[in-house]
Design an enzyme around this catalytic site. Structure first.
Site, PDB file in Angstrom:
ATOM      1  N   ASN A  26     -10.021   3.887  -2.044  1.00 56.08           N
ATOM      2  CA  ASN A  26      -9.270   4.613  -1.231  1.00 56.08           C
ATOM      3  C   ASN A  26      -9.844   4.483   0.497  1.00 56.08           C
ATOM      4  O   ASN A  26     -10.841   5.187   0.699  1.00 56.08           O
ATOM      5  CB  ASN A  26      -9.325   6.177  -1.393  1.00 56.08           C
ATOM      6  CG  ASN A  26      -8.461   7.177  -0.409  1.00 56.08           C
ATOM      7  OD1 ASN A  26      -7.676   6.412   0.622  1.00 56.08           O
ATOM      8  ND2 ASN A  26      -8.428   8.278  -0.632  1.00 56.08           N
ATOM      9  N   TYR A  27      -9.359   3.485   1.140  1.00 56.23           N
ATOM     10  CA  TYR A  27      -9.669   3.269   2.604  1.00 56.23           C
ATOM     11  C   TYR A  27      -9.500   4.336   3.459  1.00 56.23           C
ATOM     12  O   TYR A  27     -10.368   4.556   4.711  1.00 56.23           O
ATOM     13  CB  TYR A  27      -9.040   2.188   3.309  1.00 56.23           C
ATOM     14  CG  TYR A  27      -9.499   0.851   2.572  1.00 56.23           C
ATOM     15  CD1 TYR A  27     -10.611   0.071   3.083  1.00 56.23           C
ATOM     16  CD2 TYR A  27      -8.777   0.331   1.399  1.00 56.23           C
ATOM     17  CE1 TYR A  27     -11.035  -1.141   2.424  1.00 56.23           C
ATOM     18  CE2 TYR A  27      -9.219  -0.816   0.849  1.00 56.23           C
ATOM     19  CZ  TYR A  27     -10.042  -1.485   1.616  1.00 56.23           C
ATOM     20  OH  TYR A  27     -10.466  -2.944   0.907  1.00 56.23           O
ATOM     21  N   LYS A  28      -8.808   5.424   3.237  1.00 55.97           N
ATOM     22  CA  LYS A  28      -8.598   6.678   4.032  1.00 55.97           C
ATOM     23  C   LYS A  28      -9.960   7.734   3.834  1.00 55.97           C
ATOM     24  O   LYS A  28     -10.306   8.131   5.004  1.00 55.97           O
ATOM     25  CB  LYS A  28      -7.646   7.359   3.647  1.00 55.97           C
ATOM     26  CG  LYS A  28      -6.139   6.925   3.985  1.00 55.97           C
ATOM     27  CD  LYS A  28      -4.973   7.542   3.698  1.00 55.97           C
ATOM     28  CE  LYS A  28      -3.562   7.038   4.078  1.00 55.97           C
ATOM     29  NZ  LYS A  28      -2.438   7.884   3.696  1.00 55.97           N
ATOM     30  N   SER A  29     -10.512   7.441   3.046  1.00 58.74           N
ATOM     31  CA  SER A  29     -11.822   8.277   2.702  1.00 58.74           C
ATOM     32  C   SER A  29     -13.054   7.544   2.986  1.00 58.74           C
ATOM     33  O   SER A  29     -14.217   7.909   3.486  1.00 58.74           O
ATOM     34  CB  SER A  29     -11.929   9.012   1.321  1.00 58.74           C
ATOM     35  OG  SER A  29     -11.840   8.012   0.263  1.00 58.74           O
TER      36      SER A  29
END
Length: 610
Positions: A26-29
């Site tokens: 999860n690149y957003k986190s």
């Protein structure tokens, strides 16, 4: 009511999930990895080497091209940028830095960027670079400042920031102390913001002395396993690519857990993947009008009223003994949870107790995480040293995530190994070997086969000795995967045809024949009879005839009309075979239009009921 299998998947069946597939990150986190190539564009970079060796600039562009294509395949979410310094022309945000040319901003790699870099390779690429950028004065401090702005202007979170400097000049400012001081200061500012600066220095006449300037610019190794500053410059493309490959990828742990050595004694460790199977990426559904990815959503509706069901409206069920057992979601969560994530020490066993057939899959590597628990590295090192000295392995219970079933791991110690240049080739830590359960080990009855004679065994030993070679796993690539990526590359870059690949998994028959000589024929003479032809077709086996006249055939059984009427009254016509029914239709002159069994029965019924 939903079925149990719709909500609970046996995690043992999903081995790849345990192997830390980074496609699910999860690149957003966690953020994205970023890499900036800062390339020297001075005249010295375009001088070709001896014996037709490519110039340092050409080697750098080939290396950048390789990284771009690798990023597209392996991690297309990562960010890359290409910046030249020492140019005549200037191109950067707001054009506030002279002699700095930002060729590519910090963004995800794509086909267009690969084509741009490909245009800078070779003799034509050197000419294009001279026409586009030219060669001018050098100010490394402003180039580093420009790279700092590339990072600060990017709005998304970056988990790892790395800057690689490619140059063949050990004194870029030719002794200008003011410019040297500015470059050192800006490099220090970058390192304070979390940017890792690496030097990829190339061969030049007279050698490259790192101590003159760049030893104060580059970053120290991040940990013991990190490859530090190399004193020797790269003279070949393979060496340069090897160094870049070792630096470009940030080592991500699959999990960070506590290793419980006893009550109240926890050590923080990271779990790393040592090997992972390469496979084709999953297919992505695209919308036909704009080629945008299609986002799918699942909704549950009531079968009678059609109203939307909320998660609290659904229950889980499992059919057992012909009964449907209904459970709440909380009950299912409790059933799925075996233990908290972590490694629990059970005891120690001698290394002789670990057998070859105990290895179920690729091992994981256990390394201490000093940032999580202070003192973990010290305790971990003491445990590693003691296990290595006593030649024992640690037996642990391993739970990767909350809902995964526990596994047993054998922690095999590995001491640190360095080469002649004191560069680390094996990191200190434990290899986690996945052990089987008792039910997984079965006893197989081996078939009784004829035993080879001593002469046959000796001849085969000679054949094996002739065909031996040094095996390297990286020398044999998956031809299916390679062809798949070549096809994608040709499609993205608008190439006329994909690049041809050589299948190294196919045996080299001519070379094998030359090495063996007459050994293969000698072995055949020892094993097979004189008239044996392995390429000939064997005659099909015939069944023995019941009589001497030929193959036995079953005689036709003629059925009388009374027998047929008796089957009709009892309703047992369906028990007769299709050939018997066909013979009955021919016997009584019944015309049928089909050959199905029910059609034959209907025709006979119509005939017998007249």
């Amino acid at each position: 009511m939903a079925e149990w299998n719709a909500y609970y998947q046996n995690e043992d069946e999903d081995v790849d999930g345990e192997e830390g597939d980074e496609s699910g990150v999860n690149y957003k986190s966690t953020g994205r990895d970023s890499l900036v190539f800062l390339v020297d564009a001075s005249k010295e970079m375009f001088i070709k080497g001896e014996d037709g060796e490519p110039s340092p600039f050409d080697m750098t562009m080939q290396c950048v091209h390789s990284v771009y294509t690798t990023k597209i395949i392996s991690s297309d979410k990562d960010l890359v940028a290409l910046v030249f310094y020492g140019t005549e022309q200037s191109k950067n945000p707001r054009n506030s830095f002279k002699h700095v040319y930002v060729y590519h901003d910090l963004d995800s790699p794509g086909a267009r960027r690969v084509q741009d870099v490909d245009g800078l390779r070779g003799e034509n690429g050197a000419q294009v670079a001279d026409e586009t950028m030219g060669c001018g004065k050098t100010n490394l401090g402003e180039a580093l400042w420009c790279c700092s702005n590339l990072y600060s202007d990017f709005k998304l979170r970056l988990s790892h920031k790395r800057l690689m400097i490619f140059t063949c000049r050990d004194m870029p400012h030719r002794g200008d102390s003011e410019h040297d001081r500015q470059a050192r200061t800006k490099a220090s500012d970058l390192k304070e913001t979390g940017v890792v600066i690496d030097l990829m220095h190339l061969m030049k006449p007279g050698g490259f002395d790192v101590s003159l300037f760049f030893c104060d610019v580059v970053s120290p190794p991040e940990d013991e396993a990190e490859l530090g500053l190399q004193m020797e410059p790269c003279g070949k493309l393979e060496d340069l690519q090897k160094r870049v490959r070792a630096k470009e990828i940030k080592k991500r742990s699959m999990a960070r857990l506590n290793l419980c050595l006893g009550e109240g004694m926890n050590v923080a460790v990271g779990v790393y993947i040592t090997a992972r199977q390469a496979r084709k990426p999953n297919a992505i559904k695209l919308y036909r009008d704009n080629n945008e990815p299609v986002l799918t959503k699942t909704r549950l509706y009531h079968t009678q009223t059609g109203s939307l069901l909320l998660p609290s409206d659904t229950k889980r069920a499992q059919v057992y003994a012909s009964k449907q057992i209904v459970m709440e979601k909380d009950e299912v969560d409790v059933i799925k949870k075996f233990s908290n994530p972590g490694l629990d020490l059970i005891g120690f066993k001698p290394m002789e107790r670990l057998k070859l057939h105990h290895h179920l899959r690729s091992a994981v590597f256990i390394y201490p995480e000093e940032e999580m628990v202070t003192g973990s590295a010290c305790v971990f090192t003491a445990l590693l040293r003691r296990c290595s000295e006593r030649n024992v392995f640690a037996l642990c219970k391993y739970t990767r995530i909350r809902n995964s079933p526990p596994r047993f791991l054998a922690l095999v110690p590995q001491r640190e190994e360095v080469d002649e240049g004191q560069a680390q080739i094996a990191a200190p830590g434990f290899h986690g070997i996945f052990l089987p359960y008792a039910d997984d080990i079965r006893t197989l009855d081996a078939p009784q086969l004829p035993t080879a004679s001593d002469a046959q065994v000796e001849k085969m030993k000679e054949i094996v000795h002739k065909l031996r070679f040094k095996y390297k796993s990286d020398s044999f690539e998956n031809p299916v995967l390679q062809q798949h990526y070549r096809n994608l590359e040709a499609l993205a870059l608008d190439l006329m045809a994909p690049e041809h690949i050589e299948d190294h998994t196919m045996p080299k028959v001519k070379m094998m024949d030359q090495r063996l000589g007459s050994l293969a024929q000698e072995f055949k003479d020892l094993v097979y009879p004189a008239d044996y032809n392995p390429e000939g077709k064997t005659a099909p086996k015939r069944k023995p005839a019941e009589e001497a006249g030929g193959a036995g055939k079953k005689p036709k059984v003629e059925m009388s009309e009374d027998e047929l009427r008796g089957h009709l009254q009892k309703g047992t016509l369906g028990k007769l075979t299709v050939p018997v029914l066909k013979d009955a239709c021919k016997q009584f002159g019944v015309k049928v239009t089909g050959t199905k069994k029910q059609e034959l029965i209907d025709a006979l019924k119509a005939q017998l009921t007249k």
